[in-house]
Design a protein around this motif. Structure first.
Motif, mmCIF file in Angstrom:
data_model
loop_
_atom_site.group_PDB
_atom_site.id
_atom_site.type_symbol
_atom_site.label_atom_id
_atom_site.label_comp_id
_atom_site.label_asym_id
_atom_site.label_seq_id
_atom_site.Cartn_x
_atom_site.Cartn_y
_atom_site.Cartn_z
ATOM 1 N N GLU A 13 0.868 -1.170 0.000
ATOM 2 C CA GLU A 13 0.000 0.000 0.000
ATOM 3 C C GLU A 13 0.906 1.221 0.000
ATOM 4 O OE1 GLU A 13 -2.988 2.494 -0.140
ATOM 5 O OE2 GLU A 13 -3.390 0.353 -0.080
ATOM 6 N N GLN A 14 0.913 1.972 -1.069
ATOM 7 C CA GLN A 14 1.883 3.063 -1.225
ATOM 8 C C GLN A 14 1.629 4.256 -0.317
ATOM 9 O OE1 GLN A 14 2.025 4.062 -5.344
ATOM 10 N NE2 GLN A 14 2.946 2.133 -5.927
ATOM 11 N N LYS A 15 0.405 4.468 0.097
ATOM 12 C CA LYS A 15 0.080 5.678 0.848
ATOM 13 C C LYS A 15 0.885 5.813 2.143
ATOM 14 C CE LYS A 15 -3.777 8.334 2.596
ATOM 15 N NZ LYS A 15 -5.223 8.414 2.749
ATOM 16 N N HIS A 16 1.082 4.736 2.891
ATOM 17 C CA HIS A 16 1.774 4.819 4.171
ATOM 18 C C HIS A 16 3.088 4.044 4.176
ATOM 19 C CE1 HIS A 16 -1.601 6.860 5.978
ATOM 20 N NE2 HIS A 16 -2.402 5.957 5.446
ATOM 21 N N SER A 17 3.474 3.530 3.036
ATOM 22 C CA SER A 17 4.707 2.744 2.958
ATOM 23 C C SER A 17 5.921 3.657 2.945
ATOM 24 C CB SER A 17 4.692 1.888 1.690
ATOM 25 O OG SER A 17 3.612 0.999 1.731
ATOM 26 N N TYR A 18 7.055 3.089 3.324
ATOM 27 C CA TYR A 18 8.299 3.852 3.304
ATOM 28 C C TYR A 18 9.467 2.905 3.074
ATOM 29 C CZ TYR A 18 8.535 2.330 8.187
ATOM 30 O OH TYR A 18 8.555 1.582 9.336
ATOM 31 N N ALA A 19 10.594 3.483 2.748
ATOM 32 C CA ALA A 19 11.823 2.718 2.555
ATOM 33 C C ALA A 19 12.807 3.117 3.648
ATOM 34 C CB ALA A 19 12.423 3.013 1.178
ATOM 35 N N ALA A 20 13.621 2.165 4.055
ATOM 36 C CA ALA A 20 14.640 2.432 5.076
ATOM 37 C C ALA A 20 15.940 1.748 4.664
ATOM 38 C CB ALA A 20 14.181 1.911 6.436
ATOM 39 N N ARG A 21 17.044 2.434 4.859
ATOM 40 C CA ARG A 21 18.353 1.859 4.561
ATOM 41 C C ARG A 21 18.882 1.165 5.813
ATOM 42 N NH1 ARG A 21 21.378 2.332 0.356
ATOM 43 N NH2 ARG A 21 20.331 4.220 -0.331
ATOM 44 N N VAL A 22 19.333 -0.073 5.659
ATOM 45 C CA VAL A 22 19.846 -0.876 6.768
ATOM 46 C C VAL A 22 21.243 -0.369 7.140
ATOM 47 C CG1 VAL A 22 20.467 -3.211 7.488
ATOM 48 C CG2 VAL A 22 18.477 -2.844 6.021
ATOM 49 N N GLN A 23 21.485 -0.174 8.438
ATOM 50 C CA GLN A 23 22.748 0.393 8.899
ATOM 51 C C GLN A 23 23.679 -0.607 9.566
ATOM 52 O OE1 GLN A 23 21.740 3.782 11.298
ATOM 53 N NE2 GLN A 23 20.939 4.907 9.556
ATOM 54 N N THR A 24 23.217 -1.827 9.820
ATOM 55 C CA THR A 24 24.075 -2.819 10.467
ATOM 56 C C THR A 24 23.980 -4.149 9.721
ATOM 57 O OG1 THR A 24 22.357 -3.668 11.949
ATOM 58 C CG2 THR A 24 23.638 -1.773 12.740
ATOM 59 N N ASP A 25 24.836 -5.087 10.099
ATOM 60 C CA ASP A 25 24.840 -6.410 9.494
ATOM 61 C C ASP A 25 24.227 -7.467 10.412
ATOM 62 O OD1 ASP A 25 25.935 -6.009 6.952
ATOM 63 O OD2 ASP A 25 27.959 -5.886 7.763
ATOM 64 N N THR A 26 23.396 -7.079 11.347
ATOM 65 C CA THR A 26 22.868 -8.040 12.313
ATOM 66 C C THR A 26 21.950 -9.083 11.686
ATOM 67 O OG1 THR A 26 21.080 -6.525 12.885
ATOM 68 C CG2 THR A 26 23.045 -6.446 14.268
ATOM 69 N N MET A 27 21.368 -8.816 10.528
ATOM 70 C CA MET A 27 20.494 -9.778 9.850
ATOM 71 C C MET A 27 21.192 -10.451 8.670
ATOM 72 S SD MET A 27 17.673 -9.977 11.517
ATOM 73 C CE MET A 27 16.739 -10.941 10.367
ATOM 74 N N SER A 28 22.508 -10.235 8.542
ATOM 75 C CA SER A 28 23.273 -10.833 7.446
ATOM 76 C C SER A 28 23.273 -12.349 7.583
ATOM 77 C CB SER A 28 24.705 -10.293 7.498
ATOM 78 O OG SER A 28 25.440 -10.749 6.404
ATOM 79 N N PRO A 29 23.191 -13.108 6.528
ATOM 80 C CA PRO A 29 23.327 -12.724 5.123
ATOM 81 C C PRO A 29 22.009 -12.391 4.444
ATOM 82 C CG PRO A 29 23.333 -15.094 5.240
ATOM 83 C CD PRO A 29 23.196 -14.582 6.669
ATOM 84 N N VAL A 30 20.872 -12.463 5.128
ATOM 85 C CA VAL A 30 19.586 -12.212 4.492
ATOM 86 C C VAL A 30 19.428 -10.737 4.142
ATOM 87 C CG1 VAL A 30 17.078 -12.346 4.797
ATOM 88 C CG2 VAL A 30 18.534 -14.171 5.676
ATOM 89 N N ILE A 31 19.673 -9.879 5.110
ATOM 90 C CA ILE A 31 19.589 -8.431 4.924
ATOM 91 C C ILE A 31 20.938 -7.866 5.335
ATOM 92 C CG2 ILE A 31 18.398 -6.316 5.589
ATOM 93 C CD1 ILE A 31 15.983 -8.100 6.346
ATOM 94 N N LYS A 32 21.556 -7.105 4.446
ATOM 95 C CA LYS A 32 22.922 -6.616 4.687
ATOM 96 C C LYS A 32 22.945 -5.106 4.867
ATOM 97 C CE LYS A 32 24.691 -10.297 1.853
ATOM 98 N NZ LYS A 32 24.933 -10.662 0.494
ATOM 99 N N ARG A 33 24.012 -4.629 5.497
ATOM 100 C CA ARG A 33 24.222 -3.194 5.651
ATOM 101 C C ARG A 33 24.184 -2.537 4.268
ATOM 102 N NH1 ARG A 33 29.148 -0.888 8.952
ATOM 103 N NH2 ARG A 33 28.677 -2.904 9.814
ATOM 104 N N GLY A 34 23.441 -1.452 4.166
ATOM 105 C CA GLY A 34 23.312 -0.737 2.898
ATOM 106 C C GLY A 34 22.090 -1.134 2.091
#
Length: 69
Positions: A13-34
């Protein structure tokens, strides 16, 4: 040099959605810094989904939603 960019089309739903840049590697390798994650606060979370959690002190992190045992 071009950055390695992964993309996907998501049903959000675009009205309230947002994007965020990941700042740490705590969820690596699934989600990485940057990485940039798209967040739809109107979508109901299900077991196994990755969710954005904001604590009362303002800290924000990403976690995989598990089942309460």
């Amino acid at each position: 040099m071009r950055p390695n960019i992964r993309s996907a089309t998501l049903p959000i739903e675009q009205k309230h959605s947002y994007a965020a840049r990941v700042q740490t590697d705590t969820m690596s390798p699934v989600i990485k810094r940057g990485d940039v994650v798209l967040v739809d606060p109107n979508r109901a979370a299900r077991c196994g989904d990755y969710v954005v959690v904001q604590l009362m002190d303002g800290d924000v992190f990403i976690a995989q939603l598990g089942r309460r045992t």
